[in-house]
Design an enzyme around this catalytic site. Structure first.
Site, PDB file in Angstrom:
ATOM      1  N   ASN A 197      19.943 -72.630 -21.119  1.00 45.29           N
ATOM      2  CA  ASN A 197      19.755 -73.755 -22.031  1.00 45.29           C
ATOM      3  C   ASN A 197      20.775 -73.735 -23.176  1.00 45.29           C
ATOM      4  O   ASN A 197      20.838 -72.776 -23.944  1.00 45.29           O
ATOM      5  CB  ASN A 197      18.331 -73.651 -22.613  1.00 45.29           C
ATOM      6  CG  ASN A 197      17.795 -74.972 -23.106  1.00 45.29           C
ATOM      7  OD1 ASN A 197      18.476 -75.993 -23.040  1.00 45.29           O
ATOM      8  ND2 ASN A 197      16.563 -74.955 -23.590  1.00 45.29           N
ATOM      9  N   HIS A 257       7.487 -67.034 -30.948  1.00 44.33           N
ATOM     10  CA  HIS A 257       8.903 -67.390 -30.893  1.00 44.33           C
ATOM     11  C   HIS A 257       9.783 -66.577 -31.834  1.00 44.33           C
ATOM     12  O   HIS A 257      10.629 -67.114 -32.563  1.00 44.33           O
ATOM     13  CB  HIS A 257       9.088 -68.903 -31.081  1.00 44.33           C
ATOM     14  CG  HIS A 257      10.053 -69.472 -30.095  1.00 44.33           C
ATOM     15  ND1 HIS A 257      11.365 -69.720 -30.393  1.00 44.33           N
ATOM     16  CD2 HIS A 257       9.914 -69.805 -28.795  1.00 44.33           C
ATOM     17  CE1 HIS A 257      11.978 -70.186 -29.324  1.00 44.33           C
ATOM     18  NE2 HIS A 257      11.126 -70.246 -28.334  1.00 44.33           N
ATOM     19  N   ARG A 261       7.872 -61.404 -19.089  1.00 47.81           N
ATOM     20  CA  ARG A 261       8.163 -62.835 -19.154  1.00 47.81           C
ATOM     21  C   ARG A 261       9.402 -63.279 -18.378  1.00 47.81           C
ATOM     22  O   ARG A 261       9.676 -64.477 -18.298  1.00 47.81           O
ATOM     23  CB  ARG A 261       8.359 -63.229 -20.629  1.00 47.81           C
ATOM     24  CG  ARG A 261       7.120 -63.179 -21.454  1.00 47.81           C
ATOM     25  CD  ARG A 261       6.259 -64.404 -21.275  1.00 47.81           C
ATOM     26  NE  ARG A 261       6.877 -65.603 -21.790  1.00 47.81           N
ATOM     27  CZ  ARG A 261       6.675 -66.828 -21.305  1.00 47.81           C
ATOM     28  NH1 ARG A 261       5.871 -67.009 -20.289  1.00 47.81           N
ATOM     29  NH2 ARG A 261       7.281 -67.871 -21.841  1.00 47.81           N
ATOM     30  N   HIS A 268       8.283 -66.885 -17.502  1.00 47.18           N
ATOM     31  CA  HIS A 268       8.747 -68.033 -18.291  1.00 47.18           C
ATOM     32  C   HIS A 268       8.978 -69.229 -17.368  1.00 47.18           C
ATOM     33  O   HIS A 268       9.712 -69.106 -16.390  1.00 47.18           O
ATOM     34  CB  HIS A 268      10.068 -67.610 -18.944  1.00 47.18           C
ATOM     35  CG  HIS A 268      10.577 -68.507 -20.014  1.00 47.18           C
ATOM     36  ND1 HIS A 268      11.911 -68.600 -20.317  1.00 47.18           N
ATOM     37  CD2 HIS A 268       9.946 -69.337 -20.866  1.00 47.18           C
ATOM     38  CE1 HIS A 268      12.079 -69.442 -21.313  1.00 47.18           C
ATOM     39  NE2 HIS A 268      10.906 -69.906 -21.672  1.00 47.18           N
ATOM     40  N   ASP A 318      13.664 -75.949 -18.820  1.00 46.02           N
ATOM     41  CA  ASP A 318      15.077 -75.561 -18.674  1.00 46.02           C
ATOM     42  C   ASP A 318      15.278 -74.556 -17.541  1.00 46.02           C
ATOM     43  O   ASP A 318      16.405 -74.176 -17.244  1.00 46.02           O
ATOM     44  CB  ASP A 318      15.701 -75.068 -19.992  1.00 46.02           C
ATOM     45  CG  ASP A 318      14.881 -74.030 -20.722  1.00 46.02           C
ATOM     46  OD1 ASP A 318      13.919 -74.389 -21.425  1.00 46.02           O
ATOM     47  OD2 ASP A 318      15.213 -72.838 -20.597  1.00 46.02           O
TER      48      ASP A 318
END
Ligand code: KDG
Ligand code: MG
Length: 420
Positions: A37, A229, A300, A329, A333
């Site tokens: 991304n 995050h 992840r 994940h 994207d």
């Protein structure tokens, strides 16, 4: 079976994707997702200019050797660009091998360990009622586990919260809908990233009240997740984990900047809330100490950023030794090729946990025609040989690449650059 062609496509059906297509001398085609991304063109150039010429003439069956050739052979190991490029090759070769075997890929990886793969969706809102509505919408779509992100009073925009109340994940389609398309993504089409603002104190003070309200509204059984995050210090992360214990989260994700894995020692001492990390990791070495010291609960990495199916299977097997599960994940994207690769691997391993499943736009699905389906909380692969995804090059070429970047973050108090 020799590799005859390796082509790289960069197009933007709904959002930017980098796609590798490998063709063998007997006409089998394999697809790989090479999307990073906001740095799409770097991976495309790495593949096109450096790796694709070395692929021609190699035996498409020798997946492990090809992986080692590109990992050990570049001298410059690891990093998201290199590992995503290698991952795309690995995915495409597994796709080809499964087509040659006339089986869906999970059969080659050991066969199905489950009926389908449990997935979670993204609910968010600016105030409690909006969050409740968003959770209900996700339950109506079939989700049985839900990530909750919230606006913070006093902050204009926060990671994971839609810019407009009517925007919905993956709803955008067609040209001219770009701002809506990126509401949840959250990359925006522009040559310069959007700047957001952040206040950790406001976040830590507010977030427990949101989970208290959600638990009161939906009861104790609904699995709830939350993504920090990368914004907290280790001691702040410890405080958050502890303050959310009464609300029994399925996991807390990425609380601290991921490169400092030592932080997990401190966080773990203070909280029993399960921890997930790894969406920006790309090798087993990022995980090794976290596994051995049993500092995390979920891995992840998706196939596309974890170096491919070959190394990620090894990472999951290593995690299994410590009862750590997968928690891949799955934002938009990651292209449908990457989602399919993670899904086939998830079907086969024993220590599957959960996957993020952000649904793609109709433009994206028209180009990739994924066979996987979602119902009753589970994603299920189709029955076609290989990954069960195709690539309509002609349609894709109608959606030209446009620069799009994730936001950056500054502290509200004085404008200092912060982690986004
Ligand atoms: O490209 C980065 C995004 O995929 C990321 O910001 C989304 O953290 C994310 C998540 O958990 O989906
Ligand atoms: Mg995340």
């Amino acid at each position: 079976m020799k590799i005859a062609k390796a082509e790289v496509f960069v197009h933007s059906p709904g959002r930017n994707f980098v796609t590798l297509r490998i063709t063998t001398d007997d006409g089998l085609v394999g697809l790989g997702d090479a999307t990073v991304n906001g740095r799409e063109l770097a991976v495309a150039a790495y593949l096109r200019d450096h790796l694709a010429p070395m692929l021609i003439g190699r035996d498409a069956h020798n997946i492990e050797d090809t992986w080692q050739y590109f990992y050990r052979g570049s001298y410059w190991r690891r990093g998201p660009i290199t590992m995503t490029a290698i991952a795309a090759i690995d995915m495409a070769l597994w796709d080809i091998k499964a087509k040659a075997a006339n089986m869906p890929l999970y059969q080659l990886l050991g066969g199905a360990s489950r009926e389908g793969c449990l997935a979670y969706g993204h609910a968010s809102g600016r105030e409690f009622n909006e969050i409740f509505d968003s959770i209900r919408e996700h339950q109506e779509k079939g989700y049985k586990a839900i990530r909750v992100q919230t606006a913070i009073p006093g902050l204009n925009s926060v990671y994971g919260v839609a810019a407009s109340a009517n925007a919905s994940a993956g709803s955008g389609s067609g040209k001219g809908a770009s701002s809506e398309r990126y509401d949840y993504e959250p990359a925006r089409r522009s040559t310069v990233p959007v700047e957001e603002e952040w206040d950790t104190r406001a976040y830590l003070n507010y977030i427990p009240s949101v989970f208290e309200a959600v638990r009161n509204e939906f009861g104790p059984d609904l699995p709830l997740l939350h993504d920090g995050h990368h914004r907290l210090t280790p001691i702040q992360a410890a405080r958050l984990g502890k303050s959310l214990e009464p609300y029994d989260l399925f996991w807390l994700e990425d609380l601290t900047p991921a490169e400092n894995t030592d932080a997990f020692r401190l966080i773990r001492q203070h909280t029993t809330t399960p921890l997930a990390v790894g969406e920006i990791f790309n090798t087993i070495y990022d995980y090794k100490d976290l596994f051995e010291e049993q500092l995390i609960d979920y891995v992840r990495s998706p196939v596309s950023h974890g170096g491919g199916i070959t190394p990620l299977k090894k990472i999951f097997d290593y995690a299994a030794v410590y009862q750590i599960k997968s928690g891949v994940h799955g934002p938009t994207d990651v292209s449908p090729i990457g989602h399919a690769a993670s899904l086939h691997l998830g079907m086969a391993i024993h220590n599957y946990g959960i996957s993020e499943y952000m649904q793609h736009s109709s433009d994206t699905n028209d180009v990739f025609q994924p066979e996987y389906t979602f119902s009753d909380g589970l994603i299920r692969p189709g029955t076609s040989p290989g990954l069960g995804v195709s690539y309509d090059e002609k349609l894709a070429s109608q959606f030209e690449y446009e620069p799009a970047y994730l936001p950056v973050n500054r502290l509200k108090v004085d404008g200092t650059m912060h982690d986004w």
